[in-house]
Design an enzyme around this catalytic site. Structure first.
Site, PDB file in Angstrom:
ATOM      1  N   ARG A  50       0.890  -1.288  -0.042  1.00 57.64           N
ATOM      2  CA  ARG A  50      -0.028  -0.139  -0.103  1.00 57.64           C
ATOM      3  C   ARG A  50       0.954   1.238  -0.001  1.00 57.64           C
ATOM      4  O   ARG A  50       0.470   2.381  -0.263  1.00 57.64           O
ATOM      5  CB  ARG A  50      -0.982  -0.071   1.081  1.00 57.64           C
ATOM      6  CG  ARG A  50      -1.832   1.185   1.279  1.00 57.64           C
ATOM      7  CD  ARG A  50      -3.284   0.880   2.161  1.00 57.64           C
ATOM      8  NE  ARG A  50      -3.276   0.089   3.179  1.00 57.64           N
ATOM      9  CZ  ARG A  50      -2.655   0.383   4.321  1.00 57.64           C
ATOM     10  NH1 ARG A  50      -2.221   1.624   4.386  1.00 57.64           N
ATOM     11  NH2 ARG A  50      -2.623  -0.374   5.332  1.00 57.64           N
ATOM     12  N   TYR A 103     -17.160  15.928 -16.070  1.00 62.09           N
ATOM     13  CA  TYR A 103     -17.503  14.421 -15.739  1.00 62.09           C
ATOM     14  C   TYR A 103     -18.303  14.483 -14.410  1.00 62.09           C
ATOM     15  O   TYR A 103     -17.746  14.867 -13.510  1.00 62.09           O
ATOM     16  CB  TYR A 103     -15.997  13.564 -15.513  1.00 62.09           C
ATOM     17  CG  TYR A 103     -16.050  12.453 -15.254  1.00 62.09           C
ATOM     18  CD1 TYR A 103     -16.479  11.310 -16.459  1.00 62.09           C
ATOM     19  CD2 TYR A 103     -15.928  11.629 -13.964  1.00 62.09           C
ATOM     20  CE1 TYR A 103     -16.419  10.259 -16.363  1.00 62.09           C
ATOM     21  CE2 TYR A 103     -16.199  10.556 -13.912  1.00 62.09           C
ATOM     22  CZ  TYR A 103     -16.619   9.669 -15.039  1.00 62.09           C
ATOM     23  OH  TYR A 103     -16.693   8.094 -14.822  1.00 62.09           O
ATOM     24  N   ASP A 171      -7.898  18.033 -14.932  1.00 62.39           N
ATOM     25  CA  ASP A 171      -8.181  16.886 -15.361  1.00 62.39           C
ATOM     26  C   ASP A 171      -7.921  16.755 -16.785  1.00 62.39           C
ATOM     27  O   ASP A 171      -8.408  17.466 -17.770  1.00 62.39           O
ATOM     28  CB  ASP A 171      -9.599  16.519 -15.286  1.00 62.39           C
ATOM     29  CG  ASP A 171     -10.149  14.975 -15.626  1.00 62.39           C
ATOM     30  OD1 ASP A 171      -9.382  14.347 -16.397  1.00 62.39           O
ATOM     31  OD2 ASP A 171     -11.088  14.475 -15.011  1.00 62.39           O
ATOM     32  N   LYS A 196      -8.538   5.512 -20.096  1.00 65.46           N
ATOM     33  CA  LYS A 196      -9.160   5.901 -21.340  1.00 65.46           C
ATOM     34  C   LYS A 196      -7.803   5.597 -22.386  1.00 65.46           C
ATOM     35  O   LYS A 196      -7.407   4.567 -22.549  1.00 65.46           O
ATOM     36  CB  LYS A 196      -9.538   7.306 -21.503  1.00 65.46           C
ATOM     37  CG  LYS A 196     -10.585   7.508 -20.136  1.00 65.46           C
ATOM     38  CD  LYS A 196     -11.938   6.771 -20.248  1.00 65.46           C
ATOM     39  CE  LYS A 196     -12.786   6.857 -19.073  1.00 65.46           C
ATOM     40  NZ  LYS A 196     -13.085   8.229 -18.550  1.00 65.46           N
TER      41      LYS A 196
HETATM   42  C1  LIG Z   1     -13.333   8.642 -17.276  1.00 63.16           C
HETATM   43  C2  LIG Z   1     -13.135   9.794 -16.403  1.00 63.16           C
HETATM   44  C3  LIG Z   1     -12.989  10.105 -15.185  1.00 63.16           C
HETATM   45  C4  LIG Z   1     -13.026   8.945 -14.238  1.00 63.16           C
HETATM   46  O1  LIG Z   1     -11.924   8.067 -14.337  1.00 63.16           O
HETATM   47  P1  LIG Z   1     -12.129   6.701 -13.771  1.00 63.16           P
HETATM   48  O2  LIG Z   1     -10.885   5.783 -14.269  1.00 63.16           O
HETATM   49  O3  LIG Z   1     -13.415   6.016 -14.928  1.00 63.16           O
HETATM   50  O4  LIG Z   1     -12.585   6.562 -12.547  1.00 63.16           O
HETATM   51  C5  LIG Z   1     -12.628  11.296 -14.692  1.00 63.16           C
HETATM   52  N1  LIG Z   1     -12.390  12.393 -15.514  1.00 63.16           N
HETATM   53  C6  LIG Z   1     -12.769  12.300 -16.958  1.00 63.16           C
HETATM   54  C7  LIG Z   1     -12.856  13.605 -17.802  1.00 63.16           C
HETATM   55  C8  LIG Z   1     -13.188  11.038 -17.322  1.00 63.16           C
HETATM   56  O5  LIG Z   1     -13.427  11.022 -18.629  1.00 63.16           O
END
Ligand SMILES: *Cc1c(COP(=O)(O)O)cnc(C)c1O
Length: 367
Positions: A50, A103, A171, A196
């Protein structure tokens, strides 16, 4: 030095191992939860899974390199990374700005868990981010925003945050570090989902935080240690394995997105198209200044939900699924998830198929 290299070179170099004769070119994953301790009780870099793990650290140095950050920290998901940062920065009595058009689960988290603790949560659309930064303590910006693909002027927002003394978190999920580097534009921290385009095979969930302020990164690391939202070492290894081809995949995805956006923009069945790479897109000017590539997402609006369903049914290549950035071209009708968008709005994620095949397929599916 690495600034001299292109994206694919940087992606490949980011996942290399030391060129020691006889050692593997790629490192195997280290799946251990616990590590040997010495009798002198000196603190080793690895003691318990961890805290850290050799596979995490390899991934973290690759992510830091791509983001232009001093360090990066991996998390079990994008949401785990974002919420860890928010728990560190958004203390009771502070004012937090989150994207109203971004998001949706980030807004839910802020509303459901931070507001009751005494954080003032303000939801502001992309276009009004800079004005809202004037009296905020923490600004979380997303650009291009998911799902509408509006773009925030990051340099200007960073200047506004600096003037006020607030912390800017960006982000970087939709653009990826191959599309833009928010830290170089003045952001304090980058948060992102590696689920992604960065990993790009639709086979894992992961996230990360990147930054260059030692105290801020140490606080986020302590939060990860104590709250425990960690990435499994095998998933960390899968992200690393994918990172080497990220430049190649992202280049094709962006190329496909540009070609599809150009085709759809004049198509009679399509009400509107948003893609920051289109010269007449409202975000193009800022995007062209701050982005190296315009990304693999295209947002469209058709006449109705039924029109979106027919497009998928008639297409031979398009799959209907949520998330984005994978090798398959996919479509998500966002109103089904309660995003504040029209019924006929769809976010299309371009895969790595041949451009001509995709364009012909969309043409016949829309005809
Ligand atoms: C998918 C996404 C998230 C969250 O990511 P996860 O890996 O699904 O937890 C956060 N911000 C944006 C812009 C996203 O497209």
């Amino acid at each position: 030095m690495d600034g001299l290299y292109g994206d694919s070179t940087r992606s490949v170099k980011a996942v290399g191992s030391d060129p020691v004769s006889g050692s593997p070119v790629v490192s195997p994953p280290v799946l251990a939860s616990t590590f040997h301790l010495s009798p002198d009780e000196a603190e080793p870099s690895d003691k318990y899974g961890r805290y850290s793990n050799p596979t995490w650290r390899q991934l973290e140095s690759a992510l830091a390199e791509l983001e232009g950050a001093a360090t990066a920290l991996t998390f079990g998901s994008g949401m785990a990374a974002i919420t860890a940062v928010l728990r560190v920065l958004a203390k009771p009595g502070t004012k937090l700005v989150v994207p109203a058009d971004g998001y949706n689960q980030v807004r839910s988290y802020a509303r459901e868990y931070l507001a009751p603790l005494g954080v003032t949560v303000v939801e502001v659309a992309c276009a009004a981010m800079c004005a809202a930064a004037a009296d905020a303590d923490v600004v979380l910006a997303e650009t291009p925003v998911n799902p509408g693909l509006d773009v925030v002027d990051l340099h200007r927002l960073a200047m506004d945050c600096r003037r006020r003394g607030s912390t800017l978190v960006v982000d970087n999920t939709t653009a990826t570090p191959l599309g833009q580097q928010p830290l170089s534009l003045g952001a304090d921290l980058v948060v992102a989902s590696a689920t992604k385009s960065l990993s790009g095979h639709s086979d894992l969930i992961a996230g990360y935080v990147a930054g260059s302020h030692p105290e801020l990164m140490a606080a986020v690391e302590q939060e990860r240690l104590l709250a425990g939202p960690i990435l499994g070492p095998f998933e960390a290894w899968l992200v690393l394995r994918s990172l080497g081809s990220a430049g190649l995949r992202f280049e094709r995805q962006c190329h496909n997105a540009q070609a599809l956006a150009v085709m759809l923009r004049t198509h009679p069945a399509v009400r509107s198209v948003r893609y920051p790479g289109l010269p007449d897109d409202p975000s193009h000017q800022i995007a062209a200044l701050q982005m190296k590539r315009f990304g693999g997402l295209v947002a469209i609006e058709l006449d109705s939900a039924q029109a979106v369903h027919s497009l998928v049914e008639r297409s031979a290549l398009l799959i209907s699924s949520t998330s984005f950035g994978g090798i398959h071209t996919s479509l998500d009708r966002r109103a089904r998830w309660s995003d504040p968008v029209a019924d006929g709005f769809a976010r299309i994620s371009l895969g790595i198929e041949d451009t001509d095949d995709l364009i012909s397929d969309f043409e016949q599916a829309l005809s």
